[in-house]
Design a protein around this motif. Structure first.
Motif, PDB file in Angstrom:
ATOM      1  N   VAL A  34       0.826  -1.202   0.000  1.00  0.00           N
ATOM      2  CA  VAL A  34       0.000   0.000   0.000  1.00  0.00           C
ATOM      3  C   VAL A  34       0.866   1.261   0.000  1.00  0.00           C
ATOM      4  CG1 VAL A  34      -1.761   1.278   1.279  1.00  0.00           C
ATOM      5  CG2 VAL A  34      -1.854  -1.214   1.195  1.00  0.00           C
ATOM      6  N   ALA A  35       1.968   1.217   0.740  1.00  0.00           N
ATOM      7  CA  ALA A  35       2.835   2.398   0.843  1.00  0.00           C
ATOM      8  C   ALA A  35       3.725   2.564  -0.379  1.00  0.00           C
ATOM      9  CB  ALA A  35       3.691   2.291   2.102  1.00  0.00           C
ATOM     10  N   ALA A  36       4.119   1.458  -0.999  1.00  0.00           N
ATOM     11  CA  ALA A  36       5.060   1.514  -2.118  1.00  0.00           C
ATOM     12  C   ALA A  36       4.486   2.333  -3.273  1.00  0.00           C
ATOM     13  CB  ALA A  36       5.398   0.108  -2.595  1.00  0.00           C
ATOM     14  N   GLY A  37       5.340   3.166  -3.850  1.00  0.00           N
ATOM     15  CA  GLY A  37       4.931   3.965  -4.997  1.00  0.00           C
ATOM     16  C   GLY A  37       4.257   5.268  -4.652  1.00  0.00           C
ATOM     17  N   GLY A  38       4.086   5.539  -3.374  1.00  0.00           N
ATOM     18  CA  GLY A  38       3.427   6.772  -2.963  1.00  0.00           C
ATOM     19  C   GLY A  38       4.363   7.964  -2.998  1.00  0.00           C
ATOM     20  N   PRO A  43       3.593  11.645   3.840  1.00  0.00           N
ATOM     21  CA  PRO A  43       3.397  10.475   4.704  1.00  0.00           C
ATOM     22  C   PRO A  43       1.946  10.280   5.132  1.00  0.00           C
ATOM     23  CG  PRO A  43       5.261  11.782   5.455  1.00  0.00           C
ATOM     24  CD  PRO A  43       4.574  12.580   4.400  1.00  0.00           C
ATOM     25  N   ALA A  44       1.218  11.376   5.354  1.00  0.00           N
ATOM     26  CA  ALA A  44      -0.162  11.245   5.825  1.00  0.00           C
ATOM     27  C   ALA A  44      -1.052  10.569   4.797  1.00  0.00           C
ATOM     28  CB  ALA A  44      -0.729  12.611   6.203  1.00  0.00           C
ATOM     29  N   ALA A  45      -0.755  10.766   3.512  1.00  0.00           N
ATOM     30  CA  ALA A  45      -1.550  10.101   2.474  1.00  0.00           C
ATOM     31  C   ALA A  45      -1.339   8.598   2.525  1.00  0.00           C
ATOM     32  CB  ALA A  45      -1.173  10.656   1.104  1.00  0.00           C
ATOM     33  N   ALA A  46      -0.083   8.166   2.708  1.00  0.00           N
ATOM     34  CA  ALA A  46       0.189   6.738   2.849  1.00  0.00           C
ATOM     35  C   ALA A  46      -0.444   6.195   4.121  1.00  0.00           C
ATOM     36  CB  ALA A  46       1.696   6.502   2.849  1.00  0.00           C
ATOM     37  N   TRP A  47      -0.383   6.989   5.193  1.00  0.00           N
ATOM     38  CA  TRP A  47      -0.994   6.584   6.473  1.00  0.00           C
ATOM     39  C   TRP A  47      -2.483   6.301   6.291  1.00  0.00           C
ATOM     40  CZ3 TRP A  47      -4.934   8.567   9.458  1.00  0.00           C
ATOM     41  CH2 TRP A  47      -4.979   8.210  10.799  1.00  0.00           C
ATOM     42  N   ARG A  48      -3.158   7.153   5.546  1.00  0.00           N
ATOM     43  CA  ARG A  48      -4.589   6.959   5.334  1.00  0.00           C
ATOM     44  C   ARG A  48      -4.853   5.678   4.552  1.00  0.00           C
ATOM     45  NH1 ARG A  48      -8.774  11.513   2.865  1.00  0.00           N
ATOM     46  NH2 ARG A  48     -10.695  10.429   3.430  1.00  0.00           N
ATOM     47  N   ARG A  49      -4.045   5.405   3.531  1.00  0.00           N
ATOM     48  CA  ARG A  49      -4.217   4.176   2.762  1.00  0.00           C
ATOM     49  C   ARG A  49      -3.940   2.949   3.619  1.00  0.00           C
ATOM     50  NH1 ARG A  49      -1.170   7.183  -0.876  1.00  0.00           N
ATOM     51  NH2 ARG A  49       0.649   5.806  -0.629  1.00  0.00           N
ATOM     52  N   MET A  50      -2.911   3.016   4.445  1.00  0.00           N
ATOM     53  CA  MET A  50      -2.591   1.880   5.309  1.00  0.00           C
ATOM     54  C   MET A  50      -3.697   1.639   6.319  1.00  0.00           C
ATOM     55  SD  MET A  50       1.538   2.128   5.995  1.00  0.00           S
ATOM     56  CE  MET A  50       1.532   3.781   6.689  1.00  0.00           C
ATOM     57  N   SER A  51      -4.217   2.709   6.896  1.00  0.00           N
ATOM     58  CA  SER A  51      -5.286   2.571   7.887  1.00  0.00           C
ATOM     59  C   SER A  51      -6.515   1.905   7.279  1.00  0.00           C
ATOM     60  CB  SER A  51      -5.663   3.945   8.452  1.00  0.00           C
ATOM     61  OG  SER A  51      -4.566   4.544   9.113  1.00  0.00           O
ATOM     62  N   ALA A  52      -6.833   2.282   6.051  1.00  0.00           N
ATOM     63  CA  ALA A  52      -7.981   1.662   5.374  1.00  0.00           C
ATOM     64  C   ALA A  52      -7.700   0.207   5.033  1.00  0.00           C
ATOM     65  CB  ALA A  52      -8.319   2.447   4.115  1.00  0.00           C
ATOM     66  N   ALA A  53      -6.462  -0.091   4.662  1.00  0.00           N
ATOM     67  CA  ALA A  53      -6.116  -1.443   4.212  1.00  0.00           C
ATOM     68  C   ALA A  53      -6.203  -2.466   5.331  1.00  0.00           C
ATOM     69  CB  ALA A  53      -4.717  -1.443   3.610  1.00  0.00           C
ATOM     70  N   ILE A  54      -6.035  -2.064   6.582  1.00  0.00           N
ATOM     71  CA  ILE A  54      -6.018  -3.035   7.678  1.00  0.00           C
ATOM     72  C   ILE A  54      -7.338  -3.070   8.443  1.00  0.00           C
ATOM     73  CG2 ILE A  54      -3.531  -2.753   7.911  1.00  0.00           C
ATOM     74  CD1 ILE A  54      -4.093  -1.271  10.557  1.00  0.00           C
ATOM     75  N   ARG A  55      -8.349  -2.432   7.911  1.00  0.00           N
ATOM     76  CA  ARG A  55      -9.622  -2.378   8.634  1.00  0.00           C
ATOM     77  C   ARG A  55     -10.132  -3.774   8.993  1.00  0.00           C
ATOM     78  NH1 ARG A  55     -15.360   0.150   6.368  1.00  0.00           N
ATOM     79  NH2 ARG A  55     -16.633  -0.505   8.151  1.00  0.00           N
ATOM     80  N   VAL A  70       5.931   1.921  10.029  1.00  0.00           N
ATOM     81  CA  VAL A  70       6.028   2.381   8.643  1.00  0.00           C
ATOM     82  C   VAL A  70       5.845   3.891   8.572  1.00  0.00           C
ATOM     83  CG1 VAL A  70       5.065   2.198   6.322  1.00  0.00           C
ATOM     84  CG2 VAL A  70       5.244   0.158   7.757  1.00  0.00           C
ATOM     85  N   ASP A  71       4.886   4.424   9.307  1.00  0.00           N
ATOM     86  CA  ASP A  71       4.634   5.866   9.286  1.00  0.00           C
ATOM     87  C   ASP A  71       5.857   6.642   9.768  1.00  0.00           C
ATOM     88  OD1 ASP A  71       2.519   8.150   9.165  1.00  0.00           O
ATOM     89  OD2 ASP A  71       3.420   8.353  11.151  1.00  0.00           O
ATOM     90  N   ILE A  72       6.486   6.173  10.836  1.00  0.00           N
ATOM     91  CA  ILE A  72       7.695   6.843  11.338  1.00  0.00           C
ATOM     92  C   ILE A  72       8.789   6.818  10.273  1.00  0.00           C
ATOM     93  CG2 ILE A  72       9.549   6.703  13.051  1.00  0.00           C
ATOM     94  CD1 ILE A  72       7.363   5.538  14.986  1.00  0.00           C
ATOM     95  N   ALA A  73       8.939   5.674   9.595  1.00  0.00           N
ATOM     96  CA  ALA A  73       9.947   5.577   8.537  1.00  0.00           C
ATOM     97  C   ALA A  73       9.665   6.559   7.406  1.00  0.00           C
ATOM     98  CB  ALA A  73      10.000   4.147   7.999  1.00  0.00           C
ATOM     99  N   LEU A  74       8.395   6.735   7.063  1.00  0.00           N
ATOM    100  CA  LEU A  74       8.034   7.661   5.989  1.00  0.00           C
ATOM    101  C   LEU A  74       8.296   9.112   6.390  1.00  0.00           C
ATOM    102  CD1 LEU A  74       4.740   5.966   4.742  1.00  0.00           C
ATOM    103  CD2 LEU A  74       6.958   5.989   3.593  1.00  0.00           C
TER     104      LEU A  74
END
Length: 337
Positions: A34-38, A43-55, A70-74
Motif C-alpha cells: 500500500v505504501a510503495a509507490g506513494g 506520509p499522511a496520504a500513505a498513512w490513510r491508505r494503510m489505515s484503510a487497508a487493515i480495517r 512504517v509511518d515513522i519511517a516515511l
C-alpha cells in the motif's frame, strides 16, 4: 524491536515499534504494497491508505504498531529528502522534550533501585519513576529508600501497571502522596477500567496526577480516557498510536480537552515527534528502550539539563543503524542491503 526501512529519492528512512515478530510480517504483507509507490513527501496520504487497508485485518494491537513503524519511517524519509531534522519538518511548538528517568523494577534490590533513580537525579533529571504494586507489602521500604536517595526536591513517580483493584488503588494513592510525596500515579488500575481511573482521579489527593494511555492504539482509546475525564495527564506511545501522523491527532484531542500529553518511551523517536505536541508534559526516558536503542543506533540522544534536544544538524531522526551490531539479534526477515 520491529525495524522498517522506507526507500525513496535515493534516501532511506527508518521507523520502528516494539512488539511481537508478527508485527513485522504484518507490515510486509499488508502495508508495504500500500505504501510503495506513494509520494515520499506525503506520509499522511500513505498513512490513510494503510489505515484503510487493515480495517478487516485488525487496527488495534499489532496492526497499529505495524502502521506506526512504517509511518515513522516515511516521516524520517521525508525529513531526509528535505535535508531537515524531523522536528523541524513537523509543526513543532518546542525544540526540547523534558524527560523523567524510568526503571525502578520490582525485582531490583534496594541498593540498585536507589542507585538507579538517585543517579538520574545526579545527572540533572529532576523526575524519576519506579514500579510498584507487584508485592505491595514491600513497597514502603522501596519508596523510602528511593526518596532518601533522590532527596526532597526531586519529583517521585509510581507506576502500578494496572495491578490494583479500585479500592486498593485509592488507598495507595493516599499513602503515596502523604508518606513519600509521590506526584504521579500511572495506571493504578487497568487502563481498560475507565471507572476505576476516574475514581482514583476524582477522590485521590489533589497533587497526585493519575496517568494512562500508553496502551492506546486508535484515536477512540484516547478520547475515552479524556472523557469524564479519567486521567489528569494523558500518555501516548508514538510506536503504538499509528505513528507520527496518529500522534498529531492525539495531540489535538489533548489540546481540545486542556490536558497535558506525556510521551511513552522510544526516546529516539519521541524526542522529535513530541516537539509537535502543544500540551507536552514530558517523555519517559525508559531504561530498557535507552539500552536497546543504544545497542542498535548511532545518533541517539542523551539528556541535557533534564531534557532531550533533537540535533539540529542531522536530517530526519538523526539515527544510523549499526547493521553489523544488529545482525546477531535478528529473528525475522532479511539483512538490509
Amino acid at each position: 524491536m520491529v525495524l522498517v526501512e522506507a526507500d525513496g529519492g535515493g534516501r532511506t528512512g527508518i521507523g520502528y515499534t516494539y512488539g511481537d515478530v508478527s508485527a513485522a510480517a504484518f507490515a510486509e504483507s499488508a502495508l508495504a504494497p500500500v505504501a510503495a509507490g506513494g509520494d515520499a513527501l506525503a506520509p499522511a496520504a500513505a498513512w490513510r491508505r494503510m489505515s484503510a487497508a487493515i480495517r478487516n485485518a485488525g487496527r488495534p494491537g499489532a496492526g497499529a504498531m505495524a502502521v506506526s513503524a512504517v509511518d515513522i519511517a516515511l516521516w524520517d524519509l521525508k525529513a531526509k529528502l528535505l535535508g531537515l531534522p524531523l522536528f523541524r519538518v513537523l509543526p513543532s511548538f518546542h525544540d526540547r522534550v523534558p524527560v523523567y528517568g524510568s526503571g525502578g523494577f520490582t525485582n531490583y534490590p534496594l541498593d540498585r533501585l536507589a542507585g538507579q533513580l538517585g543517579g538520574w537525579v545526579e545527572q540533572g533529571i529532576g523526575r524519576v519513576k519506579l514500579k510498584v504494586s507487584r508485592r505491595p507489602d514491600e513497597d514502603p521500604r522501596r519508596l523510602t529508600a528511593v526518596r532518601d536517595a533522590i532527596g526532597a526536591e526531586a519529583e517521585l513517580y509510581a507506576d502500578a501497571n494496572g495491578a490494583l483493584t479500585r479500592k486498593d488503588a485509592l488507598y495507595w494513592a493516599r499513602r503515596l502522596a502523604e508518606e513519600w510525596d509521590v506526584r504521579w500515579f500511572e495506571e493504578p488500575v487497568s487502563s481498560d477500567d475507565l471507572t476505576g481511573l476516574r475514581l482514583v482521579r476524582d477522590r485521590g489527593p489533589g497533587r497526585l496526577d493519575v496517568a494512562a494511555g500508553e496502551y492506546g492504539f486508535v484515536l477512540k482509546d484516547f478520547a475515552d480516557l479524556l472523557d469524564g475525564p479519567a486521567v489528569d495527564c494523558l500518555q501516548a506511545d508514538v510506536t503504538r498510536c499509528f505513528g507520527v501522523t496518529g500522534l498529531l491527532q492525539v495531540a489535538g484531542l489533548a489540546a481540545a480537552r486542556q490536558t497535558d500529553l506525556s510521551a511513552h518511551c522510544a526516546p529516539a523517536v519521541s524526542a522529535h515527534a513530541f516537539c509537535a505536541v502543544e500540551r507536552l508534559r514530558h517523555l519517559e526516558y525508559f531504561h530498557d528502550h535507552v539500552r536497546v536503542e543504544g545497542l542498535l543506533f548511532d545518533g541517539t540522544l542523551r539528556p541535557d539539563g533534564g531534557a532531550l534536544r533533537p540535533a539540529a544538524d542531522r536530517p530526519g531522526l538523526g539515527l544510523d543503524v549499526r547493521w553489523d551490531d544488529a545482525e546477531p539479534y535478528r529473528v525475522w526477515g532479511r539483512r538490509a542491503g
